[in-house]
Write a protein that holds these residues in place. Structure first.
Motif, PDB file in Angstrom:
ATOM      1  N   LEU A   9      30.942  -9.659  -3.811  1.00 34.26           N
ATOM      2  CA  LEU A   9      30.227  -9.529  -4.787  1.00 34.26           C
ATOM      3  C   LEU A   9      28.497 -10.113  -4.349  1.00 34.26           C
ATOM      4  CD1 LEU A   9      31.875 -10.959  -7.498  1.00 34.26           C
ATOM      5  CD2 LEU A   9      31.459  -8.780  -7.604  1.00 34.26           C
ATOM      6  N   ALA A  10      28.365 -10.218  -3.580  1.00 33.95           N
ATOM      7  CA  ALA A  10      27.274 -10.499  -3.236  1.00 33.95           C
ATOM      8  C   ALA A  10      26.496  -9.543  -2.408  1.00 33.95           C
ATOM      9  CB  ALA A  10      27.393 -12.166  -1.799  1.00 33.95           C
ATOM     10  N   ARG A  11      27.559  -8.855  -1.975  1.00 37.71           N
ATOM     11  CA  ARG A  11      26.573  -7.543  -1.365  1.00 37.71           C
ATOM     12  C   ARG A  11      26.405  -6.357  -1.919  1.00 37.71           C
ATOM     13  NH1 ARG A  11      31.035  -9.494   3.003  1.00 37.71           N
ATOM     14  NH2 ARG A  11      32.635  -7.751   1.901  1.00 37.71           N
ATOM     15  N   ALA A  12      27.369  -6.068  -3.052  1.00 33.71           N
ATOM     16  CA  ALA A  12      27.166  -5.170  -3.557  1.00 33.71           C
ATOM     17  C   ALA A  12      26.972  -5.504  -5.025  1.00 33.71           C
ATOM     18  CB  ALA A  12      28.962  -4.512  -3.558  1.00 33.71           C
ATOM     19  N   LYS A  13      26.181  -6.540  -5.178  1.00 32.16           N
ATOM     20  CA  LYS A  13      25.261  -6.779  -6.320  1.00 32.16           C
ATOM     21  C   LYS A  13      24.588  -5.666  -7.017  1.00 32.16           C
ATOM     22  CE  LYS A  13      22.206  -9.488  -4.504  1.00 32.16           C
ATOM     23  NZ  LYS A  13      22.539  -9.469  -2.873  1.00 32.16           N
ATOM     24  N   TRP A  14      23.987  -5.133  -6.342  1.00 29.94           N
ATOM     25  CA  TRP A  14      23.774  -4.255  -7.234  1.00 29.94           C
ATOM     26  C   TRP A  14      23.800  -2.507  -7.643  1.00 29.94           C
ATOM     27  CZ3 TRP A  14      18.575  -5.506  -9.192  1.00 29.94           C
ATOM     28  CH2 TRP A  14      18.110  -6.157  -8.434  1.00 29.94           C
ATOM     29  N   ALA A  15      25.313  -2.575  -6.598  1.00 30.50           N
ATOM     30  CA  ALA A  15      25.652  -1.670  -7.011  1.00 30.50           C
ATOM     31  C   ALA A  15      26.693  -1.755  -8.134  1.00 30.50           C
ATOM     32  CB  ALA A  15      26.974  -1.242  -5.715  1.00 30.50           C
ATOM     33  N   ILE A  16      27.176  -3.440  -8.436  1.00 33.58           N
ATOM     34  CA  ILE A  16      27.735  -3.128  -8.918  1.00 33.58           C
ATOM     35  C   ILE A  16      27.879  -3.380 -11.284  1.00 33.58           C
ATOM     36  CG2 ILE A  16      28.754  -5.495 -11.098  1.00 33.58           C
ATOM     37  CD1 ILE A  16      30.043  -6.428  -8.186  1.00 33.58           C
ATOM     38  N   LEU A  17      25.506  -3.777 -10.950  1.00 33.98           N
ATOM     39  CA  LEU A  17      25.111  -3.277 -12.121  1.00 33.98           C
ATOM     40  C   LEU A  17      25.004  -2.447 -12.557  1.00 33.98           C
ATOM     41  CD1 LEU A  17      22.940  -5.065 -14.007  1.00 33.98           C
ATOM     42  CD2 LEU A  17      21.433  -4.907 -12.173  1.00 33.98           C
ATOM     43  N   LEU A  18      24.761  -1.246 -11.398  1.00 37.77           N
ATOM     44  CA  LEU A  18      24.395  -0.110 -11.140  1.00 37.77           C
ATOM     45  C   LEU A  18      25.477   0.598 -12.080  1.00 37.77           C
ATOM     46  CD1 LEU A  18      22.040   0.865  -8.646  1.00 37.77           C
ATOM     47  CD2 LEU A  18      21.235   0.846 -10.463  1.00 37.77           C
ATOM     48  N   GLY A  19      26.499   0.599 -11.236  1.00 38.84           N
ATOM     49  CA  GLY A  19      27.821   0.490 -12.128  1.00 38.84           C
ATOM     50  C   GLY A  19      28.254   0.436 -13.436  1.00 38.84           C
ATOM     51  N   TRP A  20      27.879  -0.356 -13.796  1.00 41.24           N
ATOM     52  CA  TRP A  20      27.750  -0.882 -15.141  1.00 41.24           C
ATOM     53  C   TRP A  20      26.701  -0.531 -16.475  1.00 41.24           C
ATOM     54  CZ3 TRP A  20      31.638  -3.037 -17.729  1.00 41.24           C
ATOM     55  CH2 TRP A  20      32.354  -4.241 -17.171  1.00 41.24           C
ATOM     56  N   LEU A  21      25.717   0.398 -15.619  1.00 38.24           N
ATOM     57  CA  LEU A  21      25.108   0.853 -16.891  1.00 38.24           C
ATOM     58  C   LEU A  21      25.658   2.332 -16.555  1.00 38.24           C
ATOM     59  CD1 LEU A  21      21.561  -0.424 -14.710  1.00 38.24           C
ATOM     60  CD2 LEU A  21      22.393  -1.164 -16.986  1.00 38.24           C
ATOM     61  N   ALA A  22      25.663   2.641 -15.376  1.00 39.59           N
ATOM     62  CA  ALA A  22      26.330   4.058 -15.529  1.00 39.59           C
ATOM     63  C   ALA A  22      27.617   4.417 -16.067  1.00 39.59           C
ATOM     64  CB  ALA A  22      26.710   3.796 -14.083  1.00 39.59           C
ATOM     65  N   ILE A  23      28.180   3.305 -16.368  1.00 39.00           N
ATOM     66  CA  ILE A  23      29.814   3.466 -17.603  1.00 39.00           C
ATOM     67  C   ILE A  23      28.943   3.691 -18.766  1.00 39.00           C
ATOM     68  CG2 ILE A  23      31.546   2.410 -17.649  1.00 39.00           C
ATOM     69  CD1 ILE A  23      32.246   1.260 -15.061  1.00 39.00           C
ATOM     70  N   THR A  24      28.536   2.847 -19.048  1.00 34.30           N
ATOM     71  CA  THR A  24      27.715   2.659 -20.333  1.00 34.30           C
ATOM     72  C   THR A  24      27.000   3.907 -21.008  1.00 34.30           C
ATOM     73  OG1 THR A  24      27.649  -0.315 -19.951  1.00 34.30           O
ATOM     74  CG2 THR A  24      25.876   1.312 -21.932  1.00 34.30           C
ATOM     75  N   ALA A  25      26.324   4.340 -19.905  1.00 34.23           N
ATOM     76  CA  ALA A  25      25.017   5.439 -20.843  1.00 34.23           C
ATOM     77  C   ALA A  25      26.822   6.517 -20.532  1.00 34.23           C
ATOM     78  CB  ALA A  25      24.591   5.723 -19.325  1.00 34.23           C
ATOM     79  N   ALA A  26      27.737   6.334 -19.540  1.00 35.87           N
ATOM     80  CA  ALA A  26      28.311   7.756 -19.956  1.00 35.87           C
ATOM     81  C   ALA A  26      29.311   7.352 -21.029  1.00 35.87           C
ATOM     82  CB  ALA A  26      29.970   7.652 -18.821  1.00 35.87           C
ATOM     83  N   SER A  27      29.360   5.802 -21.319  1.00 32.65           N
ATOM     84  CA  SER A  27      30.611   5.583 -22.714  1.00 32.65           C
ATOM     85  C   SER A  27      29.807   6.285 -23.897  1.00 32.65           C
ATOM     86  CB  SER A  27      30.573   3.943 -23.140  1.00 32.65           C
ATOM     87  OG  SER A  27      31.018   4.053 -24.259  1.00 32.65           O
ATOM     88  N   MET A  28      28.273   6.083 -23.853  1.00 27.68           N
ATOM     89  CA  MET A  28      27.855   6.715 -25.011  1.00 27.68           C
ATOM     90  C   MET A  28      27.582   8.327 -25.289  1.00 27.68           C
ATOM     91  SD  MET A  28      25.000   3.834 -24.630  1.00 27.68           S
ATOM     92  CE  MET A  28      23.514   4.639 -26.443  1.00 27.68           C
ATOM     93  N   LEU A  29      27.631   8.941 -24.369  1.00 32.59           N
ATOM     94  CA  LEU A  29      27.036  10.195 -23.999  1.00 32.59           C
ATOM     95  C   LEU A  29      28.267  11.132 -24.503  1.00 32.59           C
ATOM     96  CD1 LEU A  29      24.839  10.784 -20.659  1.00 32.59           C
ATOM     97  CD2 LEU A  29      24.186  10.843 -23.310  1.00 32.59           C
ATOM     98  N   LEU A  30      29.468  10.137 -23.695  1.00 36.19           N
ATOM     99  CA  LEU A  30      31.306  10.923 -23.117  1.00 36.19           C
ATOM    100  C   LEU A  30      32.038  10.709 -25.012  1.00 36.19           C
ATOM    101  CD1 LEU A  30      31.291  11.139 -20.101  1.00 36.19           C
ATOM    102  CD2 LEU A  30      30.392  13.306 -20.924  1.00 36.19           C
ATOM    103  N   LEU A  31      32.044   9.452 -25.275  1.00 30.52           N
ATOM    104  CA  LEU A  31      33.331   8.606 -25.906  1.00 30.52           C
ATOM    105  C   LEU A  31      32.429   9.150 -27.085  1.00 30.52           C
ATOM    106  CD1 LEU A  31      34.282   5.978 -24.303  1.00 30.52           C
ATOM    107  CD2 LEU A  31      35.818   7.663 -23.899  1.00 30.52           C
ATOM    108  N   PRO A  32      33.322   8.926 -28.833  1.00 33.82           N
ATOM    109  CA  PRO A  32      33.288   9.292 -29.787  1.00 33.82           C
ATOM    110  C   PRO A  32      32.999   8.510 -30.023  1.00 33.82           C
ATOM    111  CG  PRO A  32      35.670   9.171 -29.697  1.00 33.82           C
ATOM    112  CD  PRO A  32      35.268   9.407 -28.053  1.00 33.82           C
ATOM    113  N   ASP A  33      31.742   8.632 -31.171  1.00 37.09           N
ATOM    114  CA  ASP A  33      31.383   7.634 -32.087  1.00 37.09           C
ATOM    115  C   ASP A  33      32.246   6.307 -33.375  1.00 37.09           C
ATOM    116  OD1 ASP A  33      28.807   5.635 -34.146  1.00 37.09           O
ATOM    117  OD2 ASP A  33      28.647   7.235 -34.671  1.00 37.09           O
TER     118      ASP A  33
END
Length: 951
Positions: A9-33
């Protein structure tokens, strides 16, 4: 969570943060309301095989062309009474809406202008209110229906000044409820974030630390909404409660997990300042606690999916949210802690050996629980047990109570309630199915009996059916009305018979005069025969007498023809009379009259023969007057024959006179009988004996055909009955009336030609009776599943059987105390009819699922500190170190659910109040005193089973 995982986690902390942000954006764009799906979802979730749903489906088959799936009632009122201008505006509006039929979700319009014969159903008796009923093609929650309601709201603007126009009915009420829920949800989101932020600022005394939980939960919530919306395509139900509970539970429980991690991270950071090592130690110590705590919540909400009731099932989406939150708490939160490090607690500095401190209050309570465990348990039971007696499970099913009284749908409903009665808005609709057609007189007679029996019930205002389309018996089909019309017909018949009798009297008089002439002729002829010898001396006189006799014979023939004509006329009249009224043939007098008439006809035939013979004799006498002297013997014979013929003529006339006497007497008897029938009918009408009769010919009348097409299917095997209640459709009286209506119908049909028919009741009140039974049974069933599931998780975590038992017992006892307080507040103090019908279930679910978290926090630290023989010390340490965390978690959880109280939705208000009371009570009383007392009381027995099994 292993040390290797933390270092990763310590080595990939920024990747984890960016990954969660990317998943969130994809959810908003691709999943139903999710919000859009909830708006179009039926909120009551009555099972598809329930009686009301079956009834609704059957009723739609009767006349699909005119059946609507939802409706709105336009309520127009003026306090001082409606004016001509008001009615002109309303008439124009009815025509405008009628023109929309088949367009944009509109299907039909019913009004006093479209169907004038039903004007009394649409106009109040006091003249202040009038209704238009607009039918829609879709259900209440369909997008096309909601758009149609919006369009209707726009179209009713511009009414004459001083009037009031509102929309009510199923579609507008459902729309207002959805809008209230949506507005309440927005308020809840803002209040929840604000409350959590304030509480976190107080707990951490840092502007940085609060954003770690907020970012973690915020991203998790966005992703969860998309996942839950996507899951609806696989059959997972959602409701207006789904989003509210997602926000409250995820912010409440998720923040608690984050607080537990952050507080422990701070404690571990105070040892050496190494954030990676501090996080690894945090993961080893409280990682399992967070995982087990989330597991209990996940299991509780996951098991809701096994409920039979859709509204309860709609909470299963929270399980998805808890799973996402747990993953975020174990990945995103550690990554953020590693990114911020010591800056997490800025401006506070973490000195060596400085932890989060111990709570003196909880240390004191731990000491008391260790010294006096039995006293604490007994005193708590004595003080709290009476509060459970305040809970009587009074439930309200009033949908209008969920909406602010300021909404137009509520105001419109109240206006209809005042002017027409609330039952007009939501009547019962009953489907009756039969294997045989109900479009025949016998079945319709049964339908009338059933309708009459239902109409007698105290809670029923009106019954409308194929035989009562306007809510009352059809006058043409009542015995009293039919007797009145029969009386009029009988009077006309009596008048006709009297005229015939008068005609017969005149004929009798005429024939009596003819009888005298015949007697004179007979006497003269016999005299002529006796004096034949003298004929020679008076040939001239004989010639003149014969001429007179010939003229008399002609007059006699004319009289006979007239008599024959009268007889034929009388025969024709009698035949016409019998043809029109065949029942008269059963009368003895009429039978005698027919017999006399036949004798009269025979007599006239004999008279006609004698007249012919007499004419022939005169014909022979007149030409032979010159040879009279030589044929006096023949003359004597002819005179004798003439005398015999006239004697026969006299006999025939006598029979004719007697026949006419009998005919007149028979007709007088008929007239007397008709008078008696009329008097009997009048007596029946005066006695007001109820009755109903449907002649087969009445089925062809246009009015009855229209009623049959509206209330009975074309094949006759499905019929509809509408029952307008005399009480509020949401009230307990209405629920009792539904059962009475069902029983009355089944009893009425049971002993008739429709004894095999089946009855299905639908409508708001009918649905409520089903909701009452279904929700109660599912509460007990699903509640048991939840308790068993949580028990298993606690047993695995604590390695104990006894501890999970008293933890769950404490939660159940806390629930009963909480419900007693909540019911006392809302029912006794605020005057509500009862708590919202779903409030008790969700209060139980959340108190048990989330309250057990505090037990896990405490018992996990207790187990961590425990050493054989050191139960009291371990509990004291656990309470002093986790007491502050438990209080903070309870305040945060209470705060998130307190935000529901500001939503404006009555059910959420009660749920929010119940959860705040229950969690605060459990955190301070049960976790601070009762649970520690029980743990100290049982001591080593807490782990008795597992310790023996190891041996």
């Amino acid at each position: 969570m292993t040390e290797r995982f933390i270092r990763g986690l310590a080595r990939a902390k920024w990747a984890i943060l960016l990954g969660w942000l990317a998943i969130t954006a994809a959810s908003m764009l691709l999943l139903p309301d999710l919000a859009a799906i909830v708006r179009q979802t039926e909120q009551k979730f009555v099972p598809a095989d329930s009686e009301s749903v079956v009834a609704k489906n059957l009723l739609e088959r009767i006349n699909p062309e005119t059946t609507t799936k939802s409706s709105a009632i336009l309520v127009y009122s003026r306090a001082g009474g409606m004016t001509d201008r008001d009615r002109a505006w309303l008439k124009a509006k009815a025509a405008e809406l009628a023109a929309l039929s088949g367009k944009d979700g509109f299907k039909s319009v019913q009004s006093a202008y479209e169907t004038p014969e039903l004007a009394s159903k649409f106009r109040s008796k006091d003249g202040t209110t009038e209704m238009l009923i607009v039918g829609f093609t879709g259900t209440d929650n369909d997008a096309i229906t909601q758009d149609a309601v919006d369009s209707l709201n726009e179209r009713i603007k511009g009414a004459p000044g001083g009037s009031k126009v509102e929309l009510t009915g199923s579609a507008p009420i459902g729309k207002d409820f959805q809008e209230s829920s949506s507005e309440g949800l927005q308020k809840t989101e803002l209040l929840t974030v604000g409350l959590v932020l304030v509480i976190l600022l107080i707990v951490f005394r840092s502007p940085v630390a609060p954003f770690i939980p907020l970012v973690t939960i915020g991203l998790s919530l966005v992703i969860t909404r998309g996942l839950v919306a996507a899951a609806t395509h696989f059959g997972m139900p959602v409701s207006s409660f789904t989003e509210s509970f997602l926000i409250a539970v995820m912010f409440g429980a998720g923040t608690d997990y984050c607080i537990l991690l952050i507080q422990r991270f701070r404690e571990e950071m105070s040892h050496d300042g190494d954030k990676v090592e501090a996080l690894a130690r945090t993961a080893r110590s409280v990682g399992k606690t967070v995982a087990f705590s989330a597991s209990t919540v996940f299991v509780a909400f996951f098991l809701i999916g096994f409920a039979q009731f859709g509204l309860y099932q709609s909470a299963v989406g929270v399980a998805i949210g808890v799973a996402v939150t747990l993953v975020a708490a174990l990945t995103l939160t550690p990554a953020l802690l590693l990114i911020f490090g010591k800056a997490t607690f800025w401006p506070t500095r973490i000195a060596g050996g400085q932890g989060h401190g111990e709570s003196r209050l909880w240390s004191a309570m731990a000491s008391l629980a260790a010294r006096r465990p039995v006293a604490i348990i007994v005193v708590t039971a004595i003080l709290l047990a009476p509060l459970t007696l305040l809970y009587h499970n009074k439930r309200s099913f009033d949908d209008l109570a969920e909406i602010s009284p300021s909404h137009g749908s509520v105001q419109g409903f109240r206006q209809v309630e005042r002017s027409f009665g609330s039952g007009e808005v939501f009547p019962l609709s009953i489907a009756i199915t039969s294997s045989a057609s109900m479009r025949d007189p016998a079945a319709l007679a049964v339908m009338e009996t059933a309708s009459a029996n239902v109409a007698k019930l105290s809670g029923v205002k009106e019954v409308r059916s194929a035989v009562r389309p306007l809510g009352a018996q059809l006058p043409d089909l009542t015995v009293s009305d039919q007797l009145t019309k029969t009386s009029e017909a009988l009077q006309q018949l009596k008048d006709g018979v009297d005229k015939v009798a008068g005609g017969l009297q005149d004929a009798e008089t005429s024939i009596s005069g003819g009888q005298g002439d015949v007697d004179k002729l007979t006497s003269g002829l016999r005299t002529m025969a006796s004096k034949a010898k003298e004929a020679q001396r008076g040939l001239d006189q004989i010639h003149g007498g014969l001429q007179q006799a010939s003229k008399g014979a002609d007059r006699l023939a004319g009289g006979l023809k007239q008599s024959a004509s009268v007889s034929d006329s009388m025969s024709a009249d009698i035949k016409a009379l019998l043809k029109a009224h065949p029942e008269l043939l059963r009368e003895a007098a009429m039978q005698q009259l027919v017999g006399k008439q036949k004798g009269l006809s025979d007599g006239l035939k004999q008279l006609q023969g004698g007249a012919d013979q007499l004419t022939s004799s005169f014909t022979q006498l007149n030409p032979g007057v010159a040879g009279v002297a030589s044929g006096l013997g023949q003359l004597a014979t002819g005179q004798t024959d003439a005398a015999d013929g006239t004697a026969k003529l006299g006999s025939g006339l006598t029979e004719l006179t007697n026949g006419l006497d009998s005919g007149a007497k028979g007709l007088r008897d008929v007239s007397s009988g008709l008078t008696q029938v009329k008097e009997a009918e009048q007596s029946i009408g005066d006695s007001q004996i109820p009755g109903w009769n449907l002649p087969a010919s009445a089925l062809d009348s246009p009015e009855l055909k229209q009623a049959l097409d509206y209330y009975i299917s074309k094949d006759g095997k499905t019929a509809k009955i509408d029952v307008v209640l005399a009480v509020n459709p949401y009230s307990e009286e209405a629920l009792r009336t539904v059962d009475q209506v069902r029983e009355a119908l089944r009893h009425s049909l049971g002993g008739s030609s429709l004894k095999d028919a089946k009855v299905y009741v639908s409508g708001t009140s009918a649905q409520i009776t089903e909701l009452k039974a279904i929700s109660k049974n599912d509460f007990l069933r699903t509640g048991g599943f939840v308790l068993i599931g949580i028990f298993i998780v606690l047993m695995i975590m604590l390695r104990s059987i006894l501890a999970p038992l008293y933890l769950l017992l404490s939660l159940v006892f806390n629930f009963l105390v909480t419900m007693g307080i909540v019911e006392f507040i809302f029912v006794r103090l605020l005057g509500k009819e009862g708590l919202s019908w779903s409030a008790s279930f969700f209060i139980f679910l959340i108190i048990v699922a989330l309250g057990v978290d505090y037990s896990i926090f405490l018992m996990a630290r207790f187990k961590e500190e425990y050493k054989p023989g050191g139960v009291r010390l371990a509990m004291a340490k656990a309470m002093s170190t986790t007491g502050g965390v438990i209080v903070s978690a309870a305040i945060i959880m209470g705060g998130t659910f307190a935000a529901l109280m500001m939503s404006g939705v009555n059910t959420l208000l009660q749920i929010g109040a119940g959860i705040v009371i229950g969690l605060i009570l459990y955190a301070f009383v049960f976790m601070g005193l009762v649970v520690p007392a029980l743990a100290n009381l049982f001591g080593e027995a807490n782990w008795y089973f597992f310790r023996r099994s190891k041996k």
